[in-house]
Design an enzyme around this catalytic site. Structure first.
Site, PDB file in Angstrom:
ATOM      1  N   GLU A 162     -61.500  46.823  41.622  1.00 32.78           N
ATOM      2  CA  GLU A 162     -62.064  48.405  41.024  1.00 32.78           C
ATOM      3  C   GLU A 162     -63.332  48.600  41.767  1.00 32.78           C
ATOM      4  OE1 GLU A 162     -62.649  47.748  36.702  1.00 32.78           O
ATOM      5  OE2 GLU A 162     -60.217  47.839  36.633  1.00 32.78           O
ATOM      6  N   ASN A 202     -57.197  45.058  44.273  1.00 35.58           N
ATOM      7  CA  ASN A 202     -56.765  45.522  43.060  1.00 35.58           C
ATOM      8  C   ASN A 202     -57.547  46.731  42.478  1.00 35.58           C
ATOM      9  OD1 ASN A 202     -54.512  45.061  40.944  1.00 35.58           O
ATOM     10  ND2 ASN A 202     -56.292  44.496  39.564  1.00 35.58           N
ATOM     11  N   HIS A 239     -52.263  51.104  34.608  1.00 35.49           N
ATOM     12  CA  HIS A 239     -52.419  51.446  33.242  1.00 35.49           C
ATOM     13  C   HIS A 239     -52.322  53.011  32.905  1.00 35.49           C
ATOM     14  CE1 HIS A 239     -54.047  47.545  32.380  1.00 35.49           C
ATOM     15  NE2 HIS A 239     -54.854  47.480  33.457  1.00 35.49           N
ATOM     16  N   GLU A 269     -50.903  45.343  36.240  1.00 34.65           N
ATOM     17  CA  GLU A 269     -51.247  45.221  34.976  1.00 34.65           C
ATOM     18  C   GLU A 269     -50.692  46.373  34.246  1.00 34.65           C
ATOM     19  OE1 GLU A 269     -55.592  45.447  34.892  1.00 34.65           O
ATOM     20  OE2 GLU A 269     -55.640  44.259  36.732  1.00 34.65           O
ATOM     21  N   ASP A 271     -49.019  48.912  31.889  1.00 33.64           N
ATOM     22  CA  ASP A 271     -48.598  49.431  30.302  1.00 33.64           C
ATOM     23  C   ASP A 271     -48.615  50.798  30.428  1.00 33.64           C
ATOM     24  OD1 ASP A 271     -51.476  49.758  30.722  1.00 33.64           O
ATOM     25  OD2 ASP A 271     -52.096  48.069  29.221  1.00 33.64           O
TER      26      ASP A 271
HETATM   27  C1  XIL Z   1     -59.104  43.842  30.174  1.00 33.26           C
HETATM   28  C2  XIL Z   1     -58.325  42.784  29.188  1.00 33.26           C
HETATM   29  O1  XIL Z   1     -57.424  43.248  28.786  1.00 33.26           O
HETATM   30  C3  XIL Z   1     -59.454  42.854  28.126  1.00 33.26           C
HETATM   31  O2  XIL Z   1     -58.999  41.794  27.048  1.00 33.26           O
HETATM   32  C4  XIL Z   1     -60.855  42.675  28.196  1.00 33.26           C
HETATM   33  O3  XIL Z   1     -61.593  42.934  26.867  1.00 33.26           O
HETATM   34  C5  XIL Z   1     -61.312  43.794  29.436  1.00 33.26           C
HETATM   35  O4  XIL Z   1     -60.417  43.784  30.490  1.00 33.26           O
HETATM   36  N1  XIL Z   1     -58.318  46.355  34.610  1.00 33.26           N
HETATM   37  C6  XIL Z   1     -58.354  44.936  34.804  1.00 33.26           C
HETATM   38  C7  XIL Z   1     -58.163  43.973  33.921  1.00 33.26           C
HETATM   39  O5  XIL Z   1     -58.300  44.627  36.162  1.00 33.26           O
HETATM   40  O6  XIL Z   1     -59.018  42.874  34.035  1.00 33.26           O
HETATM   41  C8  XIL Z   1     -58.734  44.396  32.614  1.00 33.26           C
HETATM   42  O7  XIL Z   1     -58.413  43.561  31.453  1.00 33.26           O
HETATM   43  C9  XIL Z   1     -58.010  45.807  32.244  1.00 33.26           C
HETATM   44  C10 XIL Z   1     -58.269  46.894  33.152  1.00 33.26           C
END
Ligand code: XIL
Length: 447
Positions: A162, A202, A239, A269, A271
């Site tokens: 990020e 990422n 996401h 990741e 969802d």
């Molecule tokens: C999130 C986790 O799911 C949570 O439990 C935590 O509180 C915050 O981080 N991008 C990422 C992940 O790269 O590491 C993040 O994970 C979600 C967004």
């Protein structure tokens, strides 16, 4: 009976054989649909992964689903900077190891997440700047990567997470303020710390091709490739929520454009807000990955909706009771449907298909599309190139371009077991090293 292929080198000093071997014919046996996400993805050499939270591993419903369905694991928080280095130079791998060891003991691979990030920094790091912070980042990367290298290895690390703003500029983090080269320093450090893992960048909101942030990451990867900064993969967090541009985002174009730079791509990741009302998105995203040979796998960010970091959005594949949701069935079906029983893209026409199936090998490389990882060889060396491949000499059914970016060269033999009857042998070659006609001379003998 075995099929034997020998290559003998006539002029060793001037020869680098770029050999992508494909032995194939028509496979008439239909394979049964797989019943778990991991097995369904594995049909094409891909993985299907999940984020695991160490605190939930004692929940039997949770761990049973995780073990059954997934073959790649990411620690949701346990390998982040605040978890692994809570005090400067005092490392704690207890929870990360719990996840790592469970994954490895159950035959799963692990994605490491994440080494350099503006978020979830321990307090001591948040307050740091300049050379001290730069050195702390380097030390952190070295120590954490060495730990998991020595514990048995990691499939890929999210080295940097990020680092860009939505408008495509660099995120103004304390790491960024140490100098614009912090990302490449992180990647160079990571390569030296563990040369046997893939190094990923990422990020989120980089799925849409015509988006400033996507373009900025693309230019960074292009620049790294041009200058020899080590980078092997790009992770698309995925996401998605109701405001996401998908499916009108050309995500497939994005994946294939990055892949064409010579990196693997992964959905890291995934969802989707109100998962069951976006079945077309799940199907589309799976199909986007399956369509790109260098898309090596998909990870969902949790097991059940109740395990999600945004549980109220019901964004995952299992409901709070551990039941498979409609979104699960959609993903499983897409993975199964995406696996042709015949590797049609690589199968030359044959009127006498042999009874013993086909074998496709990506010489010198990993499993790619319908090609398995390099195997059945003796001799030779491997090499990876980043050349742009001209496919115009392969008029029909071309293999994935990326198989030509790995090679086995020198004097080598491939011995393919369990052959009987007539065999169709197709060898793919690309010249990515020499430039003049007549410079490369070699023999191929086939028994
Ligand atoms: C999130 C986790 O799911 C949570 O439990 C935590 O509180 C915050 O981080 N991008 C990422 C992940 O790269 O590491 C993040 O994970 C979600 C967004």
């Amino acid at each position: 009976m075995k099929t034997k292929i020998n290559t003998s080198i006539l002029r060793l000093s001037s020869i680098l054989i770029v050999l992508a071997v494909l032995l194939s014919s028509i496979n008439l046996t239909a394979s049964a649909a797989e019943t778990t996400l991991g097995a369904a993805a594995a049909q094409s050499g891909r993985y299907f992964g999940v984020a695991i939270a160490s605190g939930r591993m004692g929940d039997s419903t949770y761990i049973t689903i995780a073990n059954r369905e997934f073959n790649m694991v990411t620690a949701e928080n346990e390998m982040k900077i605040d978890a692994t280095e809570p005090n400067q130079n005092q490392f704690n791998f207890t929870n990360g190891d719990r996840i790592y060891d469970w994954a490895r003991q159950n035959g799963k691979q692990v994605r490491g997440h994440t080494l350099a990030w503006h978020s979830q920094q321990p307090g001591w790091m948040q307050n740091m700047s300049g050379t001290a912070l730069r050195n702390a980042m380097i030390n952190h990367i070295n120590r954490v990567m060495a730990h998991y290298r020595d514990r048995g290895g990691i499939y890929a690390w999210d080295v940097v997470n990020e680092a860009f703003e939505e408008n495509g500029s660099r995120r103004n983090s304390n790491l960024q303020q140490t100098g614009n080269d912090w990302i490449e320093v992180a990647f160079r450090t990571a390569r030296a710390a563990d040369p046997n893992t893939k190094l990923c960048y990422n990020d989120y909101n980089i799925e849409a091709w015509n988006y400033a942030k996507t373009q900025a990451v693309y230019r960074m990867v292009q620049d790294f490739k041009q200058r020899g900064v080590p980078i092997d993969c790009v992770g698309f967090q995925g996401h998605f929520n109701s405001g996401t541009a998908y499916p009108n985002s050309n995500f497939r174009t994005t994946l294939s454009s990055f892949a064409a730079l010579g990196v693997d791509v992964q959905i890291t990741e995934l969802d989707i807000e109100n998962a069951n009302s976006r079945l077309d998105w799940w199907r589309g995203i799976v199909n986007d990955c399956l369509a790109v040979s260098r898309c090596t796998g998909i990870t969902v960010w949790g097991v059940r909706d109740s395990d999600s970091w945004r549980a109220s959005q019901n964004p995952l594949l299992f409901d709070n009771n551990g039941n498979k949701k409609a979104a699960y069935n959609t993903v499983l079906d897409a993975l199964n449907a995406g696996q042709p029983t015949t590797p049609t893209a690589t199968t030359p026409p044959s009127t006498t298909p042999p009874p013993n199936g086909s074998v496709s090998i990506n010489a010198g490389g990993a499993a790619t599309g319908s090609f398995g990882a390099d195997q059945y060889f003796s001799g030779g060396s491997t090499y990876t190139n980043t050349a742009t491949i001209d496919m115009s000499q392969i008029p029909s059914n071309p293999p994935p371009t990326s198989i030509f970016n790995t090679e086995r060269y020198g004097a080598m033999t491939y011995t393919i077991p369990n052959r009987s009857g007539a065999q169709t042998v197709t060898l793919y070659f690309a010249e990515t090293y020499l430039s003049a006609a007549g410079q490369r001379l070699f023999n191929v003998s086939i028994n």
